[in-house]
Design a protein around this motif. Structure first.
Motif, PDB file in Angstrom:
ATOM      1  N   TYR A 177      45.804 -32.986  43.862  1.00 34.13           N
ATOM      2  CA  TYR A 177      45.508 -33.100  43.005  1.00 34.13           C
ATOM      3  C   TYR A 177      43.837 -34.446  42.626  1.00 34.13           C
ATOM      4  O   TYR A 177      43.493 -34.675  41.657  1.00 34.13           O
ATOM      5  CB  TYR A 177      46.189 -33.055  41.634  1.00 34.13           C
ATOM      6  N   GLY A 194      51.196 -26.975  42.004  1.00 36.51           N
ATOM      7  CA  GLY A 194      50.762 -26.717  43.526  1.00 36.51           C
ATOM      8  C   GLY A 194      51.857 -25.448  44.514  1.00 36.51           C
ATOM      9  O   GLY A 194      51.277 -25.047  45.514  1.00 36.51           O
ATOM     10  N   SER A 197      42.655 -32.335  50.241  1.00 33.31           N
ATOM     11  CA  SER A 197      43.605 -31.791  49.099  1.00 33.31           C
ATOM     12  C   SER A 197      43.120 -30.365  49.292  1.00 33.31           C
ATOM     13  O   SER A 197      44.157 -29.873  49.463  1.00 33.31           O
ATOM     14  CB  SER A 197      42.555 -32.377  47.289  1.00 33.31           C
ATOM     15  N   ARG A 253      46.302 -28.229  49.586  1.00 31.80           N
ATOM     16  CA  ARG A 253      46.806 -27.085  48.954  1.00 31.80           C
ATOM     17  C   ARG A 253      47.190 -26.148  49.362  1.00 31.80           C
ATOM     18  O   ARG A 253      48.258 -25.106  49.379  1.00 31.80           O
ATOM     19  CB  ARG A 253      45.753 -26.744  47.705  1.00 31.80           C
TER      20      ARG A 253
END
Ligand code: URA
Length: 210
Positions: free
Chosen positions: A207, A82, A25, A29
């Motif tokens: 997320y 994002g 993650s 991101r």
């Protein structure tokens, strides 16, 4: 409606990392932010500017600054969030509005559950952020929502799109002042509405699954 598939080796390189299921993650991101900056560079080619006069240390000259009203960036909750950081890095003076859209599983109609936008969008250039253009239902509803409030120029920025979603948008937005800029146009949607090969659930990968 116009479409533009960004065709740049750096975008394809970062997209490959993003698609990889081993990418965690935090890296996902970070890559999304970088990709959005590259896509936003393409997507803002027509951003409105006006001429200004300045003086360099050497001589007077003319340049440009962004026109008013300022561009409005609208991430679609949740996954569009994002993409916000990359976009506002490129256009720090942009205003930001938020739209939460949900789809009724029976009627398949998308409707708004959260809205933090100026009521009057007359003359505004708007940039809608949604990483995955899958069936197109959410983006069609969001785009009509902004057009009904007076937006005169809308650019949708997606990381990946499915041909089915692009076709649905084209059908619903023929002749509308809308451009879709995408990182890649993938093969198809599967029976669960996921883009193939895609990258999985963008919100979850950004997320987590909570
Ligand atoms: N939304 C996602 O997050 N992924 C898809 O593949 C399709 C829609």
């Amino acid at each position: 409606m116009k479409t533009h598939v960004a065709n740049h080796p750096l975008i394809t390189h970062k997209l490959t990392l993003l698609r990889d299921k081993r990418t965690d993650s935090p890296t996902f991101r970070h890559l999304t932010e970088e990709l959005v900056m590259l896509l936003a560079y393409e997507a803002t080619r027509e951003i409105r500017t006006e001429k200004i006069s300045i003086e360099t240390p050497v001589a007077p000259t003319t340049g440009v600054h962004l026109s008013k009203p300022r561009p409005l960036v609208v991430p679609i909750l949740r996954a569009g969030l994002g993409m916000l950081e990359g976009m506002t890095r490129l256009i720090p003076s942009a205003e930001v509005g938020f739209l939460g859209m949900v789809r009724d599983e029976k009627t398949l109609q998308a409707s708004t559950y959260a809205n933090r936008l100026p009521e009057d969008l007359s003359g505004r250039q708007c940039y809608i952020l949604d990483p995955m253009l899958a069936t197109g239902g959410t983006l069609i509803a969001a785009t009509h929502y902004l057009l009904e409030r007076g937006a005169t120029d809308i650019t949708i920025i997606c990381i990946l799109a499915a041909p089915e979603g692009v076709a649905a948008l084209e059908k619903s937005l023929t002749g509308a002042p809308v451009t879709v800029v995408m990182g890649a146009l993938d093969e198809r949607l599967n029976e669960h509405g996921y883009i193939v090969p895609g990258l999985g659930d963008a919100g979850d990968r950004l997320y987590g699954t909570v």
